[in-house]
Design an enzyme around this catalytic site. Structure first.
Site, PDB file in Angstrom:
ATOM      1  N   GLY A   5      -0.812  -1.155  -4.175  1.00  0.00           N
ATOM      2  CA  GLY A   5      -0.989  -0.022  -3.278  1.00  0.00           C
ATOM      3  C   GLY A   5      -0.875  -0.476  -1.833  1.00  0.00           C
ATOM      4  O   GLY A   5      -0.218  -1.477  -1.535  1.00  0.00           O
ATOM      5  N   CYS A   6      -1.513   0.261  -0.924  1.00  0.00           N
ATOM      6  CA  CYS A   6      -1.450  -0.067   0.504  1.00  0.00           C
ATOM      7  C   CYS A   6      -1.838  -1.517   0.744  1.00  0.00           C
ATOM      8  O   CYS A   6      -2.913  -1.961   0.334  1.00  0.00           O
ATOM      9  CB  CYS A   6      -2.376   0.855   1.288  1.00  0.00           C
ATOM     10  SG  CYS A   6      -2.476   0.452   3.046  1.00  0.00           S
ATOM     11  N   PHE A   7      -0.972  -2.270   1.410  1.00  0.00           N
ATOM     12  CA  PHE A   7      -1.199  -3.716   1.518  1.00  0.00           C
ATOM     13  C   PHE A   7      -2.315  -4.108   2.474  1.00  0.00           C
ATOM     14  O   PHE A   7      -2.746  -5.257   2.480  1.00  0.00           O
ATOM     15  CB  PHE A   7       0.084  -4.486   1.829  1.00  0.00           C
ATOM     16  CG  PHE A   7       0.939  -4.008   2.982  1.00  0.00           C
ATOM     17  CD1 PHE A   7       0.438  -3.224   4.007  1.00  0.00           C
ATOM     18  CD2 PHE A   7       2.283  -4.373   3.027  1.00  0.00           C
ATOM     19  CE1 PHE A   7       1.237  -2.803   5.061  1.00  0.00           C
ATOM     20  CE2 PHE A   7       3.103  -3.953   4.077  1.00  0.00           C
ATOM     21  CZ  PHE A   7       2.571  -3.165   5.091  1.00  0.00           C
ATOM     22  N   TRP A   8      -2.830  -3.188   3.259  1.00  0.00           N
ATOM     23  CA  TRP A   8      -3.926  -3.538   4.167  1.00  0.00           C
ATOM     24  C   TRP A   8      -5.151  -4.029   3.388  1.00  0.00           C
ATOM     25  O   TRP A   8      -5.696  -5.093   3.660  1.00  0.00           O
ATOM     26  CB  TRP A   8      -4.318  -2.329   5.015  1.00  0.00           C
ATOM     27  CG  TRP A   8      -3.257  -1.844   5.947  1.00  0.00           C
ATOM     28  CD1 TRP A   8      -2.131  -2.520   6.350  1.00  0.00           C
ATOM     29  CD2 TRP A   8      -3.207  -0.568   6.587  1.00  0.00           C
ATOM     30  NE1 TRP A   8      -1.392  -1.742   7.204  1.00  0.00           N
ATOM     31  CE2 TRP A   8      -2.028  -0.535   7.370  1.00  0.00           C
ATOM     32  CE3 TRP A   8      -4.042   0.551   6.578  1.00  0.00           C
ATOM     33  CZ2 TRP A   8      -1.677   0.576   8.137  1.00  0.00           C
ATOM     34  CZ3 TRP A   8      -3.687   1.658   7.343  1.00  0.00           C
ATOM     35  CH2 TRP A   8      -2.523   1.669   8.111  1.00  0.00           C
TER      36      TRP A   8
END
Length: 213
Positions: free
Chosen positions: A52-55
């Site tokens: 998912g979102c890499f943050w």
């Protein structure tokens, strides 16, 4: 009229954006670990995960003991040296990934796989929670035949564990040999260290990865 592009369908190579030959400028050091984001010292290994979102994914892995460095980036697609905006368009074929450099004497690839499976939902297809699009798909991109074997085995074990927990969905995680990794823009590197109140959609499904028999 501009044709509608369905961001939940993976683009094919013929229709992917052309990209560019110039790599994305990347900082020398990871601001959390103070180690190189590009160099891999002797004795260390590399893993690539998409959750998912890499943050939030990058933060999850830099918190693991034995992880030397992390970097946010893009992989699994066709467009060379893509931008964040291009990846979010769904027209590069890439997913958001984190490149993990780790010391196998401290944390094994098997242990990293456990972190991977237990901290996201691997059965959502082209999304992760509220984040929808091919760039949020779950993936393990392997760098060696040994990693490929271990990743495939872990998928089978986690699928069985989901079924035993009453979750009958099929895992949609892509397990494949790694294609080129492209660094994300510096704004996205160690994002949740630079922006502690920033967005993180990461979360598991309450299922543990069984040990290898």
């Amino acid at each position: 009229m501009v044709p509608f592009f369905d961001k939940t369908q993976t683009v094919d190579q013929a229709n992917a954006l052309p990209g560019r030959t110039t790599p994305m400028p990347v900082a020398t050091l990871n601001v959390v670990t103070d180690h190189s984001m590009t160099q891999v010292p002797d004795g260390l290994e590399v893993a690539i995960f998409a959750m998912g979102c890499f943050w939030g994914v990058e933060r999850l892995f830099w918190q693991q003991q034995g992880v030397y460095s992390t970097a946010a980036g893009y992989s699994g697609g066709y467009t060379p040296n893509p931008t964040y905006r291009e990846v979010c368009s769904g027209q590069t074929g890439h997913t958001e990934v984190v490149r993990v450099v780790f010391d196998p004497k401290i944390i094994s690839y098997k242990q990293l796989l456990q972190v991977f499976w237990e901290n996201h939902d691997p059965a959502q297809g082209m999304r992760q929670g509220g984040d929808v699009g091919t760039q949020y798909r779950s993936a393990i991109y392997t760098l060696t035949p040994e990693q490929q074997t271990e990743a495939e085995s872990s998928l089978q074990r986690f699928q069985q564990a989901m079924e035993q927990a009453g979750d009958k969905r099929a895992i949609t995680t892509e397990v494949a040999p790694a294609l080129p990794f492209y660094y994300a823009e510096d704004d996205h590197q160690q994002y949740l260290y630079k922006n502690p109140e920033g967005y993180c959609g990461l979360g598991g499904i309450g299922v543990c990865l069984p040990p290898q028999g």
